[in-house]
Design an enzyme around this catalytic site. Structure first.
Site, short mmCIF file in Angstrom:
data_model
loop_
_atom_site.label_atom_id
_atom_site.label_comp_id
_atom_site.label_asym_id
_atom_site.label_seq_id
_atom_site.Cartn_x
_atom_site.Cartn_y
_atom_site.Cartn_z
N LYS A 40 45.18 83.39 85.56
CA LYS A 40 46.21 82.73 86.36
C LYS A 40 47.56 83.43 86.20
O LYS A 40 48.23 83.76 87.18
CB LYS A 40 46.33 81.26 85.98
N GLU A 71 43.38 87.69 75.50
CA GLU A 71 41.96 88.04 75.44
C GLU A 71 41.50 88.75 76.72
O GLU A 71 40.77 89.75 76.66
CB GLU A 71 41.10 86.77 75.25
N GLY A 80 43.90 75.76 85.86
CA GLY A 80 42.80 76.68 85.59
C GLY A 80 41.45 76.01 85.51
O GLY A 80 40.45 76.50 86.04
N ARG A 81 41.38 74.86 84.83
CA ARG A 81 40.09 74.19 84.66
C ARG A 81 39.65 73.45 85.92
O ARG A 81 38.57 72.86 85.94
CB ARG A 81 40.16 73.24 83.47
N GLU A 114 40.83 69.33 77.23
CA GLU A 114 42.10 70.01 77.48
C GLU A 114 43.01 69.13 78.33
O GLU A 114 44.24 69.16 78.18
CB GLU A 114 41.87 71.36 78.15
N HIS A 131 14.91 66.87 69.34
CA HIS A 131 14.33 67.46 68.14
C HIS A 131 15.39 68.04 67.22
O HIS A 131 15.06 68.80 66.30
CB HIS A 131 13.31 68.53 68.53
N LYS A 134 48.46 80.33 71.63
CA LYS A 134 48.64 81.68 72.15
C LYS A 134 49.88 82.33 71.54
O LYS A 134 49.86 83.51 71.17
CB LYS A 134 48.77 81.65 73.67
#
Length: 407
Positions: free
Chosen positions: A104, A110, A165-166, A251, A282, A385
């Protein structure tokens, strides 16, 4: 919602529609072989570089809808991890690879580190200068993103600062899905979300699916002291819904102050976790049924299988329905309990995936209203960040000092 509407009356319709047309045309050219690498090779691999909302949404959709055999392989390079980078690059040929750099702000550390590494890989394979424009495109709200990466402006596909963003998979962030699946399937995905949008805005509360889910979670978090939300999809195609939902809810709702900046003294939402429902039986299923905590559980499955193996589907759905009963049947002596919601889809088709993801989006923003928090910011993420950049600068400085001392 503006990213997935088709009505001219919708906010931002003209700019969204224009950019959607650009995306569709570009994806069509890649899929049909009209857009080729700089040496004339057809695109066979796409590497999507992005993290958080720039990765988990499209990865969720691709995992749900991808065909068993695809003409174009889609890879998601998210974590800044050399092992993941090496595994992806070793399965691609540079001459037939398209790289999508999604960020964005175009300042995410990263993403920039991964993008530089893949750009270096292209260089090592002879793809330099103007040739890079045939192998790299960028998706960003930063209008200078293409320029920053040394690409022509037409290689930028944009979304806007008003898009969280999400919540962004419905637009340009969904480009890898659009390339992998095609315009028809992606449009059906958007249509399903649009149908859920209309439902959320018009249905009475007692018939409104996202409102009911939001009210249930509000009661679980504030009144019943339920510890977490466990999501159990009984279908391989829905496995990525868990990390997608983790980011969406945690978030958006992980806030300690309200929209006026006042401290909040109660819970805002629940921690989200889970995994494949059949495998969970399981592993942590025992803890869910007889442990010492109270848990909210969403069990999800489609009523029509996505394969031809009837015994597998019969066994899987029997397990899902049995667990719905088992997980709310706690030992009599226990004062703990589970709150279970079963969500069934008639079929796991693009329109239903869109509706399911939009359902959880609306549930999340409705919860934000109930908790009086901003669902669209993430100050904790931004603080992390900032600290990471400071630590990295310190590490670089220490290494330079050690090198100078050694000399």
């Amino acid at each position: 919602m503006s990213l997935r509407v088709f009505s001219p009356k919708a906010p931002h319709f003209e700019e969204v529609s224009a950019e959607r047309s650009r995306l569709y045309e570009f994806a069509r050219r890649v899929r049909c072989g009209e857009w080729r690498g700089c040496r004339g090779h057809r695109i066979k691999s796409v590497i999507n570089i992005g993290i958080g909302g720039s990765a988990v949404g499209p990865q969720c959709v691709w995992h749900a809808l991808r065909p068993a055999v695809s003409d174009i392989d889609i890879h998601f390079l998210s974590a800044v991890d050399g092992v993941l980078l090496e595994r992806i690059l070793s399965s691609c040929e540079a001459k037939s690879t398209l790289v999508i750099v999604s960020s964005k702000s175009f300042t995410t550390r990263e993403t920039n580190v991964n993008a530089d590494a893949v750009d270096q890989w292209l260089l090592e394979n002879g793809i330099v200068g103007a040739d890079r424009a045939k192998h790299i495109v960028v998706v960003s709200a930063n209008p200078k993103a293409a320029e920053i990466f040394g690409l022509p402006e037409e290689n930028l596909f944009k979304f806007w600062n008003w898009v969280g963003g999400r919540f962004s998979v419905w637009g340009a962030i969904g480009l890898p899905v659009l390339i992998g699946l095609g315009e028809e399937i992606f449009t059906e995905f958007l249509r399903g979300a649009e149908e859920m949008d209309r439902h959320s805005l018009s249905a009475p509360v007692l018939e409104n699916l996202p409102a009911l889910l939001a009210l249930l979670e509000y009661r679980n978090a504030v009144e019943l002291d339920v510890g977490s939300l466990c999501v159990l999809p009984y279908d391989e195609r829905l496995n990525m819904i868990v990390p997608w939902l983790q980011q969406l809810e945690m978030e958006s709702l992980g806030k300690s102050s309200d929209i006026d900046g006042k401290p909040i003294t109660h819970r805002t939402g629940l921690p989200v976790w889970g995994g494949n429902g059949d495998e969970a039986q399981h592993s942590f299923g025992q803890w869910l049924r007889e442990g010492t905590g109270s848990t909210a559980i969403d069990v999800i499955w489609p009523e029509i299988p996505g394969h031809r193996f009837a015994p597998h589907y019969r066994c899987l759905v029997s397990n899902a329905k049995a667990q719905c009963e088992a997980l709310v049947t706690r030992p009599c002596a226990s004062d703990k309990f589970n709150v279970l919601t079963a969500l069934t889809l008639d079929a796991l088709v693009p329109r239903r995936i869109g509706a399911l993801m939009a359902l959880y989006e609306h549930k999340t923003t409705m919860l934000a209203t109930l908790f009086d928090v901003n669902a669209f910011d993430q100050p904790g993420v931004e603080y992390g960040k900032k600290l990471s950049r400071e630590v990295e600068r310190e590490v670089v400085s220490e290494r330079r000092h050690e090198e100078c001392s050694a000399v």
